[in-house]
Design a protein around this motif. Structure first.
Motif, PDB file in Angstrom:
ATOM      1  N   GLU A 174      -8.953 -23.756  -4.866  1.00 55.16           N
ATOM      2  CA  GLU A 174      -9.606 -23.789  -3.559  1.00 55.16           C
ATOM      3  C   GLU A 174     -11.100 -23.448  -3.621  1.00 55.16           C
ATOM      4  OE1 GLU A 174      -7.341 -22.069  -0.465  1.00 55.16           O
ATOM      5  OE2 GLU A 174      -8.832 -22.658   1.048  1.00 55.16           O
ATOM      6  N   LYS A 175     -11.456 -22.484  -4.475  1.00 51.07           N
ATOM      7  CA  LYS A 175     -12.855 -22.044  -4.502  1.00 51.07           C
ATOM      8  C   LYS A 175     -13.832 -23.140  -4.936  1.00 51.07           C
ATOM      9  CE  LYS A 175     -12.410 -20.015  -9.103  1.00 51.07           C
ATOM     10  NZ  LYS A 175     -12.315 -18.825  -9.912  1.00 51.07           N
ATOM     11  N   TYR A 176     -13.322 -24.193  -5.592  1.00 47.86           N
ATOM     12  CA  TYR A 176     -14.210 -25.279  -6.024  1.00 47.86           C
ATOM     13  C   TYR A 176     -14.255 -26.437  -5.022  1.00 47.86           C
ATOM     14  CZ  TYR A 176     -13.636 -23.032 -10.594  1.00 47.86           C
ATOM     15  OH  TYR A 176     -13.605 -22.140 -11.610  1.00 47.86           O
ATOM     16  N   GLN A 177     -13.262 -26.454  -4.129  1.00 47.97           N
ATOM     17  CA  GLN A 177     -13.057 -27.672  -3.329  1.00 47.97           C
ATOM     18  C   GLN A 177     -14.237 -28.080  -2.465  1.00 47.97           C
ATOM     19  OE1 GLN A 177      -9.272 -27.534  -1.311  1.00 47.97           O
ATOM     20  NE2 GLN A 177      -8.175 -27.116  -3.221  1.00 47.97           N
ATOM     21  N   SER A 178     -14.992 -27.110  -1.938  1.00 42.64           N
ATOM     22  CA  SER A 178     -16.077 -27.468  -1.027  1.00 42.64           C
ATOM     23  C   SER A 178     -17.257 -28.126  -1.751  1.00 42.64           C
ATOM     24  CB  SER A 178     -16.559 -26.219  -0.287  1.00 42.64           C
ATOM     25  OG  SER A 178     -17.031 -25.293  -1.243  1.00 42.64           O
ATOM     26  N   LEU A 180     -17.037 -30.332  -4.441  1.00 43.94           N
ATOM     27  CA  LEU A 180     -16.682 -31.516  -5.234  1.00 43.94           C
ATOM     28  C   LEU A 180     -17.501 -32.760  -4.912  1.00 43.94           C
ATOM     29  CD1 LEU A 180     -12.813 -31.279  -5.116  1.00 43.94           C
ATOM     30  CD2 LEU A 180     -14.342 -30.563  -6.949  1.00 43.94           C
ATOM     31  N   PHE A 181     -17.969 -32.842  -3.653  1.00 39.31           N
ATOM     32  CA  PHE A 181     -18.660 -34.058  -3.245  1.00 39.31           C
ATOM     33  C   PHE A 181     -20.154 -34.019  -3.556  1.00 39.31           C
ATOM     34  CE2 PHE A 181     -14.686 -34.073  -0.989  1.00 39.31           C
ATOM     35  CZ  PHE A 181     -14.295 -35.409  -0.998  1.00 39.31           C
ATOM     36  N   GLU A 182     -20.604 -32.913  -4.155  1.00 44.13           N
ATOM     37  CA  GLU A 182     -22.008 -32.840  -4.569  1.00 44.13           C
ATOM     38  C   GLU A 182     -22.236 -33.671  -5.827  1.00 44.13           C
ATOM     39  OE1 GLU A 182     -23.056 -28.736  -5.267  1.00 44.13           O
ATOM     40  OE2 GLU A 182     -22.238 -28.146  -3.326  1.00 44.13           O
ATOM     41  N   ARG A 183     -23.457 -34.196  -5.963  1.00 40.13           N
ATOM     42  CA  ARG A 183     -23.784 -34.950  -7.167  1.00 40.13           C
ATOM     43  C   ARG A 183     -23.671 -34.084  -8.406  1.00 40.13           C
ATOM     44  NH1 ARG A 183     -28.773 -38.349  -5.087  1.00 40.13           N
ATOM     45  NH2 ARG A 183     -27.658 -38.912  -3.217  1.00 40.13           N
ATOM     46  N   PHE A 184     -23.114 -34.637  -9.418  1.00 40.05           N
ATOM     47  CA  PHE A 184     -22.988 -34.009 -10.738  1.00 40.05           C
ATOM     48  C   PHE A 184     -22.161 -32.725 -10.755  1.00 40.05           C
ATOM     49  CE2 PHE A 184     -27.076 -36.408 -11.161  1.00 40.05           C
ATOM     50  CZ  PHE A 184     -26.596 -37.356 -12.037  1.00 40.05           C
ATOM     51  N   TYR A 185     -21.479 -32.444  -9.662  1.00 37.47           N
ATOM     52  CA  TYR A 185     -20.628 -31.261  -9.685  1.00 37.47           C
ATOM     53  C   TYR A 185     -19.287 -31.595 -10.336  1.00 37.47           C
ATOM     54  CZ  TYR A 185     -18.198 -27.049  -8.584  1.00 37.47           C
ATOM     55  OH  TYR A 185     -17.491 -25.889  -8.720  1.00 37.47           O
ATOM     56  N   ARG A 186     -18.897 -30.797 -11.330  1.00 34.41           N
ATOM     57  CA  ARG A 186     -17.587 -30.976 -11.951  1.00 34.41           C
ATOM     58  C   ARG A 186     -16.938 -29.625 -12.117  1.00 34.41           C
ATOM     59  NH1 ARG A 186     -21.386 -33.200 -16.012  1.00 34.41           N
ATOM     60  NH2 ARG A 186     -21.671 -35.389 -15.461  1.00 34.41           N
ATOM     61  N   VAL A 187     -15.631 -29.564 -11.890  1.00 38.08           N
ATOM     62  CA  VAL A 187     -14.921 -28.304 -12.070  1.00 38.08           C
ATOM     63  C   VAL A 187     -14.946 -27.948 -13.552  1.00 38.08           C
ATOM     64  CG1 VAL A 187     -12.708 -27.134 -11.880  1.00 38.08           C
ATOM     65  CG2 VAL A 187     -13.492 -28.667 -10.043  1.00 38.08           C
ATOM     66  N   SER A 188     -14.573 -28.919 -14.381  1.00 36.62           N
ATOM     67  CA  SER A 188     -14.609 -28.679 -15.816  1.00 36.62           C
ATOM     68  C   SER A 188     -15.437 -29.757 -16.478  1.00 36.62           C
ATOM     69  CB  SER A 188     -13.183 -28.694 -16.372  1.00 36.62           C
ATOM     70  OG  SER A 188     -13.210 -29.084 -17.731  1.00 36.62           O
ATOM     71  N   LYS A 189     -16.609 -29.358 -16.968  1.00 33.98           N
ATOM     72  CA  LYS A 189     -17.504 -30.330 -17.604  1.00 33.98           C
ATOM     73  C   LYS A 189     -16.795 -31.017 -18.749  1.00 33.98           C
ATOM     74  CE  LYS A 189     -22.052 -29.484 -16.271  1.00 33.98           C
ATOM     75  NZ  LYS A 189     -22.979 -30.481 -15.882  1.00 33.98           N
ATOM     76  N   SER A 190     -16.033 -30.240 -19.523  1.00 32.43           N
ATOM     77  CA  SER A 190     -15.439 -30.815 -20.725  1.00 32.43           C
ATOM     78  C   SER A 190     -14.370 -31.849 -20.379  1.00 32.43           C
ATOM     79  CB  SER A 190     -14.871 -29.730 -21.623  1.00 32.43           C
ATOM     80  OG  SER A 190     -13.857 -29.044 -20.960  1.00 32.43           O
ATOM     81  N   GLY A 210     -19.987 -41.938   4.786  1.00 33.92           N
ATOM     82  CA  GLY A 210     -21.087 -41.659   5.705  1.00 33.92           C
ATOM     83  C   GLY A 210     -21.621 -42.924   6.360  1.00 33.92           C
ATOM     84  N   ILE A 211     -21.785 -43.961   5.571  1.00 36.59           N
ATOM     85  CA  ILE A 211     -22.316 -45.224   6.071  1.00 36.59           C
ATOM     86  C   ILE A 211     -21.444 -45.792   7.191  1.00 36.59           C
ATOM     87  CG2 ILE A 211     -22.688 -47.647   5.456  1.00 36.59           C
ATOM     88  CD1 ILE A 211     -23.579 -46.797   2.752  1.00 36.59           C
ATOM     89  N   TYR A 212     -20.113 -45.626   7.025  1.00 33.95           N
ATOM     90  CA  TYR A 212     -19.183 -46.207   8.002  1.00 33.95           C
ATOM     91  C   TYR A 212     -18.718 -45.191   9.040  1.00 33.95           C
ATOM     92  CZ  TYR A 212     -19.094 -50.231   4.974  1.00 33.95           C
ATOM     93  OH  TYR A 212     -19.477 -51.322   4.249  1.00 33.95           O
ATOM     94  N   GLY A 213     -19.254 -43.995   8.995  1.00 37.83           N
ATOM     95  CA  GLY A 213     -18.794 -42.955   9.920  1.00 37.83           C
ATOM     96  C   GLY A 213     -17.333 -42.614   9.708  1.00 37.83           C
ATOM     97  N   ALA A 214     -16.832 -42.807   8.492  1.00 38.54           N
ATOM     98  CA  ALA A 214     -15.446 -42.482   8.191  1.00 38.54           C
ATOM     99  C   ALA A 214     -15.350 -41.007   7.803  1.00 38.54           C
ATOM    100  CB  ALA A 214     -14.946 -43.348   7.046  1.00 38.54           C
ATOM    101  N   SER A 215     -14.210 -40.407   8.086  1.00 36.32           N
ATOM    102  CA  SER A 215     -14.049 -39.008   7.695  1.00 36.32           C
ATOM    103  C   SER A 215     -13.223 -38.927   6.424  1.00 36.32           C
ATOM    104  CB  SER A 215     -13.379 -38.218   8.817  1.00 36.32           C
ATOM    105  OG  SER A 215     -12.101 -38.740   9.048  1.00 36.32           O
ATOM    106  N   VAL A 216     -13.541 -37.925   5.610  1.00 32.00           N
ATOM    107  CA  VAL A 216     -12.802 -37.784   4.362  1.00 32.00           C
ATOM    108  C   VAL A 216     -12.307 -36.347   4.246  1.00 32.00           C
ATOM    109  CG1 VAL A 216     -15.018 -37.546   3.167  1.00 32.00           C
ATOM    110  CG2 VAL A 216     -12.977 -37.925   1.844  1.00 32.00           C
ATOM    111  N   SER A 217     -11.037 -36.211   3.916  1.00 32.43           N
ATOM    112  CA  SER A 217     -10.510 -34.857   3.741  1.00 32.43           C
ATOM    113  C   SER A 217      -9.766 -34.762   2.424  1.00 32.43           C
ATOM    114  CB  SER A 217      -9.601 -34.480   4.900  1.00 32.43           C
ATOM    115  OG  SER A 217      -8.435 -35.266   4.862  1.00 32.43           O
ATOM    116  N   LEU A 218      -9.886 -33.608   1.798  1.00 28.14           N
ATOM    117  CA  LEU A 218      -9.250 -33.417   0.498  1.00 28.14           C
ATOM    118  C   LEU A 218      -8.359 -32.179   0.570  1.00 28.14           C
ATOM    119  CD1 LEU A 218     -10.903 -33.702  -2.939  1.00 28.14           C
ATOM    120  CD2 LEU A 218      -9.810 -31.547  -2.367  1.00 28.14           C
TER     121      LEU A 218
END
Ligand code: ADP
Length: 235
Positions: A174-178, A180-190, A210-218
């Motif tokens: 959970e602590k990583y979930q917010s 994930l959608f950032e550029r180059f963010y990875r939970v485990s680089k390896s 964003g372009i289509y105003g669609a919502s995304v949930s994870l």
């Protein structure tokens, strides 16, 4: 007000210049990289020395990663262009079936069962929908365990068209979930590196939404799996 307009104009202009730079740089980088890949292929073909072949195979993997990165950067900078969309009715089932076909080699290599069910359609650019579903399904395969599954489910609901991609893979704490959608963010680089990730996949997904105003949930649970749901609201 005019001062403000001038400022926003300048801001937009500099953003456009930045995008142009990323796009030019990406194109420029692709040419020498393609040459490196070609020469490396020759080394692989001509050498019977195992050590050389081993290094050559590594060079190939890294070059492919770089080409993947450049392509993702180009995609992102194109998505940021703010150009007018050329929307047509898109049969999402069609798109998902095509994506599944392209991903089949990766899925079988990793012993993952990839399936598509349901139907939905949206007014969109087909390429965007391909990119969206491909990135999500590919993550479902890559962050999974042998014998796992990825289910792409499409539905037309009262809320709108829904694309749901669910896997029973490694999941995300959970602590990583917010982030994930950032550029180059990875939970485990390896793990991302091993599986050929660029860290841009979900940033691209978010941009398309964003372009289509669609919502995304994870929603995700470590050891259980991940579910990503994209809803194109009815207008
Ligand atoms: P990458 O190219 O590294 O996969 P993404 O932007 O697609 O980049 O994803 C960012 C990170 O989110 C990944 O590195 C991974 O840690 C995590 N992630 C994405 N999708 C999944 C998934 N289905 N299951 C587990 N982790 C995931």
């Amino acid at each position: 007000a005019t001062e403000f307009n001038k400022l926003t104009d300048r801001l937009q202009e500099s953003e456009a210049q930045q995008r142009q730079f990323v796009s030019d740089a990406s194109h420029e980088l692709k040419t020498p990289l393609t040459a490196v890949k070609g020469f490396n292929d020759m080394i692989m073909l001509k050498s019977s020395d195992d050590t050389v072949r081993d290094f050559s195979a590594r060079v190939d993997r890294e070059v492919n990663r770089m080409i993947g990165l450049i392509n993702d950067m180009l995609d992102l900078s194109r998505l940021e262009e703010n150009r007018k969309l050329d929307r047509v009715p898109v049969d999402l089932r069609n798109v998902a079936d095509e994506v599944a076909e392209t991903l089949m080699p990766l899925a079988s290599e990793k012993h993952i069962d990839l399936t598509v069910t349901g139907n939905a359609s949206v007014m969109a650019e087909k390429e965007h929908m391909t990119e969206l579903i491909k990135n999500l399904a590919e993550n479902g395969i890559r962050y999974n365990n042998a014998g796992g599954s990825v289910r792409v489910t499409l539905s037309d609901t009262a809320d709108g068209a829904v694309i749901d991609v669910r896997d029973n893979g490694i999941g995300i704490e959970e602590k990583y979930q917010s982030r994930l959608f950032e550029r180059f963010y990875r939970v485990s680089k390896s793990r991302s590196r091993e599986t050929g990730g660029t860290g841009l996949g979900l940033a691209i997904v978010k941009h398309i939404c964003g372009i289509y105003g669609a919502s995304v949930s994870l929603t995700s649970k470590p050891g259980v799996g991940t579910d990503v749901r994209v809803t194109f609201e009815k207008k």
